[in-house]
Design an enzyme around this catalytic site. Structure first.
Site, mmCIF file in Angstrom:
data_model
loop_
_atom_site.group_PDB
_atom_site.id
_atom_site.type_symbol
_atom_site.label_atom_id
_atom_site.label_comp_id
_atom_site.label_asym_id
_atom_site.label_seq_id
_atom_site.Cartn_x
_atom_site.Cartn_y
_atom_site.Cartn_z
ATOM 1 N N GLU A 158 -50.229 18.374 92.575
ATOM 2 C CA GLU A 158 -50.441 18.103 93.994
ATOM 3 C C GLU A 158 -51.957 18.020 94.243
ATOM 4 O O GLU A 158 -52.680 18.966 93.928
ATOM 5 C CB GLU A 158 -49.864 19.285 94.777
ATOM 6 C CG GLU A 158 -49.149 18.893 96.007
ATOM 7 C CD GLU A 158 -48.535 20.089 96.725
ATOM 8 O OE1 GLU A 158 -48.649 21.231 96.261
ATOM 9 O OE2 GLU A 158 -47.942 19.858 97.785
ATOM 10 N N CYS A 215 -47.493 18.724 102.333
ATOM 11 C CA CYS A 215 -46.546 18.699 101.220
ATOM 12 C C CYS A 215 -45.937 17.313 101.092
ATOM 13 O O CYS A 215 -45.514 16.904 100.026
ATOM 14 C CB CYS A 215 -45.456 19.741 101.436
ATOM 15 S SG CYS A 215 -44.708 19.594 103.057
ATOM 16 N N LYS A 261 -45.032 36.382 108.679
ATOM 17 C CA LYS A 261 -46.413 36.541 108.216
ATOM 18 C C LYS A 261 -47.033 35.159 108.038
ATOM 19 O O LYS A 261 -46.666 34.416 107.128
ATOM 20 C CB LYS A 261 -46.433 37.277 106.864
ATOM 21 C CG LYS A 261 -47.856 37.649 106.444
ATOM 22 C CD LYS A 261 -48.045 37.718 104.954
ATOM 23 C CE LYS A 261 -48.295 36.388 104.321
ATOM 24 N NZ LYS A 261 -49.547 35.715 104.712
HETATM 25 P P1 NAP Z 1 -49.420 29.597 99.140
HETATM 26 O O1 NAP Z 1 -50.607 30.061 98.443
HETATM 27 O O2 NAP Z 1 -48.117 29.621 98.421
HETATM 28 O O3 NAP Z 1 -49.341 30.446 100.491
HETATM 29 C C1 NAP Z 1 -48.309 30.275 101.411
HETATM 30 C C2 NAP Z 1 -48.023 31.594 102.091
HETATM 31 O O4 NAP Z 1 -47.570 32.531 101.126
HETATM 32 C C3 NAP Z 1 -49.238 32.216 102.760
HETATM 33 O O5 NAP Z 1 -48.825 32.868 103.936
HETATM 34 C C4 NAP Z 1 -49.681 33.212 101.715
HETATM 35 O O6 NAP Z 1 -50.438 34.284 102.234
HETATM 36 C C5 NAP Z 1 -48.353 33.700 101.209
HETATM 37 N N1 NAP Z 1 -48.433 34.356 99.906
HETATM 38 C C6 NAP Z 1 -49.301 34.110 98.895
HETATM 39 N N2 NAP Z 1 -49.048 34.957 97.874
HETATM 40 C C7 NAP Z 1 -48.001 35.735 98.252
HETATM 41 C C8 NAP Z 1 -47.294 36.811 97.642
HETATM 42 N N3 NAP Z 1 -47.596 37.233 96.425
HETATM 43 N N4 NAP Z 1 -46.290 37.399 98.322
HETATM 44 C C9 NAP Z 1 -45.973 36.979 99.567
HETATM 45 N N5 NAP Z 1 -46.613 35.975 100.202
HETATM 46 C C10 NAP Z 1 -47.613 35.350 99.550
HETATM 47 O O7 NAP Z 1 -49.545 28.096 99.631
HETATM 48 P P2 NAP Z 1 -50.726 27.461 100.485
HETATM 49 O O8 NAP Z 1 -51.809 27.107 99.551
HETATM 50 O O9 NAP Z 1 -51.019 28.275 101.666
HETATM 51 O O10 NAP Z 1 -49.993 26.163 101.049
HETATM 52 C C11 NAP Z 1 -49.975 24.976 100.392
HETATM 53 C C12 NAP Z 1 -48.643 24.754 99.708
HETATM 54 O O11 NAP Z 1 -47.584 24.758 100.659
HETATM 55 C C13 NAP Z 1 -48.595 23.402 99.061
HETATM 56 O O12 NAP Z 1 -48.036 23.489 97.782
HETATM 57 C C14 NAP Z 1 -47.686 22.598 99.990
HETATM 58 O O13 NAP Z 1 -47.055 21.525 99.372
HETATM 59 C C15 NAP Z 1 -46.746 23.641 100.452
HETATM 60 N N6 NAP Z 1 -46.086 23.228 101.706
HETATM 61 C C16 NAP Z 1 -44.779 22.866 101.654
HETATM 62 C C17 NAP Z 1 -44.143 22.446 102.797
HETATM 63 C C18 NAP Z 1 -42.701 22.034 102.732
HETATM 64 O O14 NAP Z 1 -42.070 21.987 103.771
HETATM 65 N N7 NAP Z 1 -42.134 21.748 101.572
HETATM 66 C C19 NAP Z 1 -44.818 22.400 104.005
HETATM 67 C C20 NAP Z 1 -46.164 22.777 104.041
HETATM 68 C C21 NAP Z 1 -46.774 23.200 102.860
HETATM 69 P P3 NAP Z 1 -52.050 34.226 102.169
HETATM 70 O O15 NAP Z 1 -52.456 33.230 103.157
HETATM 71 O O16 NAP Z 1 -52.467 35.591 102.523
HETATM 72 O O17 NAP Z 1 -52.402 33.847 100.765
#
Ligand code: NAP
Length: 488
Positions: free
Chosen positions: A392, A295, A185
Site C-alpha cells: 500500500e 484504503c 478508541k
Molecule cells: P494502524 O496502525 O493499524 O492503526 C489503526 C488503529 O489501530 C489506530 O487507532 C491505532 O492506534 C490502533 N492500534 C495500533 N496498534 C494497536 C494495537 N496493538 N492494539 C490495538 N489498537 C492498535 O493503521 P493506520 O496507519 O492508522 O491506518 C492506515 C491503515 O488503515 C491502512 O492500511 C488503510 O488501508 C487502513 N484503512 C482501511 C479502511 C477500510 O475500510 N478497509 C479504511 C481506512 C483505513 P494508534 O493511533 O495509537 O496507533
C-alpha cells in the site's frame, strides 16, 4: 474572526478529556497526549492519555449501560442518530476545519467527509426501525420456526487517522441503532474529531454509558485487556492488516464477533475501448482523494499497452497542476501526509521503483520545509517486481503498468494478497461483466473513481478484511440471530 483565532477557537471548544459513563474526566495518570498539525509539525493541543485502568472503567460503563439501551424503543435509538445527523450537518464548517487541522486534508475534502460521516447516522436512524426476523412453518408441517435478531452486546471499536470522523460514524451508527453500547478508541494522531462527535451525541440525548471514548498513546496495553475480558462481545477495527491480524488473534480468546476493515492495494484497470478523458478524471479522484491516504486509493494503474503512455501523460498534466499546501488555504488540493514516517515510506517506494527502471513522468520528490508534503507523482513503465505494486503506497503516487490482454489485466489485478476494491474503465458491457466477475475484491467501481456510499456494503475479501459497513448489511454486524423452535 481572524483565521488563526478561528482555528484556535475550534480547537479550544473540543473537550479534551475521556468520556466515560456520561462523565468527562481526566485519566487516572493525569498524562496528556499532544496532537500535531501535520502541515506545520506544530502541536495544536493536548488531550487525555488513557492508561489500562481508564480503559477498564470505559468497559465497565459500557457493560452497565448495555441492557437498558437494548430495551430502548428502536424509534428512540434512531432519533438520537437523526438528531446527531442534523447537528453534524449544522456544524459542518467547524468540524471540517478541526479535521483539516489534525489530519491535513484540504478543507473541501474535510467538508465532504463530514457530510459522508453524517450520512451514516441518517442511514442507520432509518435502519433502527427495520430490524426484522421471520416466521415459518417447519417443513414437516408440525412445528413453527421463529427467527429474531438481538443486539450482540457491548462493542469495542478502534479507528484510524485517515478518515477521523467517518470511520467512527459507520461503526457507531449501526451499533447505536441495533441497541449496543460502545467503547471507542480513535487514532492517537486524530482524536479531536471523535471527541467533538462524542459531545454531539451527548447533546443529542444518547444516554450515559452507551458511548465511551478513550484517547491514548498506548493502544495495545489499553485495548488488549478489554478484548480479552469477555464482557464485550464484538470488536470492530479499521486500520492496517498487520494490526488487524493481531487483534483477530486476541479476539479469539473470548471468540468475539469481529469486523475488520483493513488495508487495500486497489488496481485501476483501463481498457483501450474506455473513454480516456473520463478514465483520467476517475484516476485523479481515486488516486488523489485524501492525499492518496485512503484504503480505497488506486494503488496501481494497469493500462492497455496502446494507451498507457498517453494516459500517464494526461494524468501527469492533471496532477502537476494541483495546488499543494496547508489544507486550510484557499485552493489547496494536496495537503501534507500524516507524519514523517508515512512520507519516508512513500519516498522509499518511489526510489525502489526508479531503481528498478521505472520512469518519473512528474514529481517523485518530497517537499523541503515544514510539514510532511510529497509531490504528486506519476511513474510510467513500472516493472512488475517494484515494491509499490505489492504494498500500500498511502501517498500521492501513481504507478502505470501496461498490459496486452484482458486475461493478463485480470491476473495482474488479482496478484495481491489484498482484495478491497478495484476500478474498471471500459465501454464494452460484456467485457465489464467478465472482468468484474473475475476480480477478487469486495467492491468494484465501474467507470467511476469512487465507491463509498453509506447505502452500500463497504468491505473487502482476502487480507482486506471481514464484514461489511454501511447499507442494509451494516446493521447485521451488530445483531445476533436467535432461532426459536416452537411446538404448537
Ligand atoms: P494502524 O496502525 O493499524 O492503526 C489503526 C488503529 O489501530 C489506530 O487507532 C491505532 O492506534 C490502533 N492500534 C495500533 N496498534 C494497536 C494495537 N496493538 N492494539 C490495538 N489498537 C492498535 O493503521 P493506520 O496507519 O492508522 O491506518 C492506515 C491503515 O488503515 C491502512 O492500511 C488503510 O488501508 C487502513 N484503512 C482501511 C479502511 C477500510 O475500510 N478497509 C479504511 C481506512 C483505513 P494508534 O493511533 O495509537 O496507533
Amino acid at each position: 474572526m481572524a483565521v488563526q483565532t478561528r482555528e484556535q477557537a475550534v480547537v479550544d471548544r473540543v473537550d479534551k478529556q475521556l468520556y466515560i459513563g456520561g462523565q468527562w474526566r481526566e485519566p487516572r495518570s493525569g498524562r496528556r497526549l499532544p496532537v500535531e498539525d501535520p502541515a506545520t509539525g506544530e502541536v495544536l493541543c493536548e488531550v487525555a492519555d488513557a492508561g489500562p485502568e481508564d480503559g477498564m472503567a470505559a468497559l465497565d460503563a459500557a457493560v452497565a449501560a448495555q441492557e437498558e439501551w437494548a430495551q430502548h424503543p428502536p424509534r428512540q435509538r434512531g432519533e438520537v442518530l437523526r438528531r446527531a445527523f442534523e447537528m453534524i450537518t449544522d456544524r459542518q464548517e467547524d468540524l471540517a476545519l478541526l479535521m483539516t487541522l489534525e489530519m491535513g486534508k484540504p478543507l473541501p475534502e474535510a467538508r465532504a467527509e463530514i457530510a459522508y460521516a453524517a450520512e451514516f447516522f441518517r442511514w442507520f436512524a432509518e435502519e433502527a426501525v427495520r430490524i426484522d426476523g421471520r416466521y415459518a412453518v417447519a417443513p414437516d408441517g408440525k412445528g413453527r420456526m421463529l427467527v429474531m435478531r438481538q443486539p450482540v452486546g457491548p462493542c469495542l471499536m478502534i479507528t484510524p487517522w485517515n478518515f477521523p470522523l467517518a470511520m467512527g460514524t459507520r461503526k457507531i451508527g449501526p451499533a447505536v441503532a441495533a441497541g449496543c453500547s460502545i467503547v471507542i478508541k480513535p487514532a492517537a494522531e486524530t482524536p479531536l474529531s471523535m471527541l467533538a462527535l462524542a459531545r454531539i451525541l451527548e447533546e443529542c440525548g444518547l444516554p450515559a454509558g452507551v458511548l465511551n471514548l478513550i484517547t491514548t498513546s498506548e493502544a495495545g496495553p489499553v485495548m488488549e485487556p478489554l478484548i480479552k475480558d469477555g464482557r464485550a462481545r464484538k470488536l470492530s477495527f479499521t486500520g492496517s492488516t498487520e494490526v488487524g491480524r493481531m487483534l483477530m488473534a486476541q479476539a479469539s480468546d473470548q471468540l468475539l464477533r469481529i469486523s475488520l476493515e483493513l488495508g487495500g492495494n486497489a488496481p485501476f484497470i483501463i481498457f483501450d475501448d474506455a473513454d480516456l478523458d473520463s478514465a483520467v478524471e476517475g484516476a485523479v479522484l481515486a488516486k488523489m482523494r485524501n492525499i492518496g491516504e485512503a484504503c480505497t486509493a488506486a494503488n496501481r494503474f494497469h493500462v492497455a499497452a496502446g494507451v498507457a503512455d498517453r494516459f500517464a501523460e494526461k494524468l501527469a498534466g492533471r496532477l502537476s497542476a494541483m495546488k499543494i499546501g496547508r489544507g486550510t488555504e484557499e485552493g489547496v488540493q494536496v495537503g501534507p501526509l500524516i507524519n514523517g514516517e508515512t512520507r519516508d515510506k512513500v519516498s522509499e517506494l518511489v526510489q525502489d521503483a526508479l531503481g528498478r527502471g521505472a520512469r518519473a513522468v512528474v514529481g517523485a520528490r518530497p517537499l523541503d520545509g515544514a510539514g510532511y508534503f510529497y509531490q504528486p507523482t506519476v511513474l510510467d513503465d513500472v516493472p512488475r517486481d517494484a515494491r509499490m505494486l505489492k504494498e500500500e503506497i498511502f501517498g500521492p503516487v501513481a504507478p502505470v503498468v501496461g498490459f496486452d490482454s484482458e486475461e493478463e489485466a485480470i491476473a495482474a489485478a488479482n496478484d495481491t494478497e489484498f482484495g478491497l476494491v478495484a476500478y474498471v474503465y471500459t465501454s464494452n458491457l460484456k467485457r465489464a461483466f467478465r472482468v468484474i466477475e473475475g476480480l477478487q475484491t469486495g467492491m468494484v467501481g465501474l467507470n467511476q473513481g469512487m465507491v463509498s456510499n453509506p447505502a452500500a456494503p463497504f468491505g473487502g475479501v482476502k487480507h482486506s478484511g471481514i464484514g461489511r459497513e454501511g447499507g442494509p448489511e451494516g446493521i447485521h454486524e451488530y445483531l445476533n440471530v436467535k432461532y426459536v423452535a416452537m411446538n404448537v
